[in-house]
Design a protein around this motif. Sequence first.
Motif, PDB file in Angstrom:
ATOM      1  N   GLY A   1       0.663  -1.113   0.105  1.00 52.62           N
ATOM      2  CA  GLY A   1      -0.026   0.129  -0.135  1.00 52.62           C
ATOM      3  C   GLY A   1       0.836   1.325   0.040  1.00 52.62           C
ATOM      4  N   GLY A   2       1.882   0.988  -0.596  1.00 51.57           N
ATOM      5  CA  GLY A   2       2.715   2.386  -0.922  1.00 51.57           C
ATOM      6  C   GLY A   2       3.750   2.723   0.577  1.00 51.57           C
ATOM      7  N   THR A   3       3.786   1.797   1.273  1.00 54.74           N
ATOM      8  CA  THR A   3       4.536   2.004   2.654  1.00 54.74           C
ATOM      9  C   THR A   3       5.227   0.834   2.973  1.00 54.74           C
ATOM     10  N   THR A   4       6.511   0.986   3.299  1.00 55.08           N
ATOM     11  CA  THR A   4       7.383  -0.242   3.621  1.00 55.08           C
ATOM     12  C   THR A   4       6.951  -1.230   4.974  1.00 55.08           C
ATOM     13  N   VAL A   5       7.100  -2.450   4.959  1.00 59.44           N
ATOM     14  CA  VAL A   5       6.656  -3.244   5.884  1.00 59.44           C
ATOM     15  C   VAL A   5       7.369  -2.623   7.446  1.00 59.44           C
ATOM     16  N   THR A   6       8.500  -2.154   7.246  1.00 57.67           N
ATOM     17  CA  THR A   6       8.989  -1.550   8.402  1.00 57.67           C
ATOM     18  C   THR A   6       8.102  -0.525   9.299  1.00 57.67           C
ATOM     19  N   LYS A   7       7.760   0.328   8.334  1.00 53.27           N
ATOM     20  CA  LYS A   7       6.957   1.447   8.896  1.00 53.27           C
ATOM     21  C   LYS A   7       5.403   0.827   8.960  1.00 53.27           C
ATOM     22  N   ARG A   8       5.001   0.080   8.278  1.00 48.32           N
ATOM     23  CA  ARG A   8       3.681  -0.629   8.840  1.00 48.32           C
ATOM     24  C   ARG A   8       3.620  -1.256  10.245  1.00 48.32           C
ATOM     25  N   ARG A   9       4.766  -1.897  10.388  1.00 47.77           N
ATOM     26  CA  ARG A   9       4.822  -2.606  11.852  1.00 47.77           C
ATOM     27  C   ARG A   9       4.995  -1.646  12.831  1.00 47.77           C
ATOM     28  N   LYS A  10       5.630  -0.490  12.602  1.00 45.58           N
ATOM     29  CA  LYS A  10       5.935   0.736  13.670  1.00 45.58           C
ATOM     30  C   LYS A  10       4.331   1.156  13.887  1.00 45.58           C
ATOM     31  N   GLN A  11       3.604   1.417  13.059  1.00 49.85           N
ATOM     32  CA  GLN A  11       2.406   1.925  12.896  1.00 49.85           C
ATOM     33  C   GLN A  11       1.513   0.950  13.534  1.00 49.85           C
ATOM     34  N   GLY A  12       1.742  -0.238  13.660  1.00 49.19           N
ATOM     35  CA  GLY A  12       0.734  -1.248  14.287  1.00 49.19           C
ATOM     36  C   GLY A  12      -0.347  -1.746  13.120  1.00 49.19           C
ATOM     37  N   LEU A  13       0.320  -1.746  11.734  1.00 45.27           N
ATOM     38  CA  LEU A  13      -0.569  -2.234  10.876  1.00 45.27           C
ATOM     39  C   LEU A  13      -0.393  -3.709  10.371  1.00 45.27           C
TER      40      LEU A  13
END
Length: 67
Positions: free
Chosen positions: A55-67
Amino acid sequence: MPYVNIKITRDGATAEQKEALIAGVTKLLVDVLNKNPNTTVVVIDEVETDNWGIGGTTVTKRRKQGL
């Protein structure tokens, strides 16, 4: 000669889990398609979470955001 490529994030699986994936995929090909297990190739590629996007975001960022 079947060739299966599994891609997972680097932080996701132990050596034992990867062995189970390889054995399970090989067995599935034998059971469903009657393939020879001795010529079935399974490769697991481990990708850094910074190099995997959803969705246009790295998995690293998604995990930090709780996604």
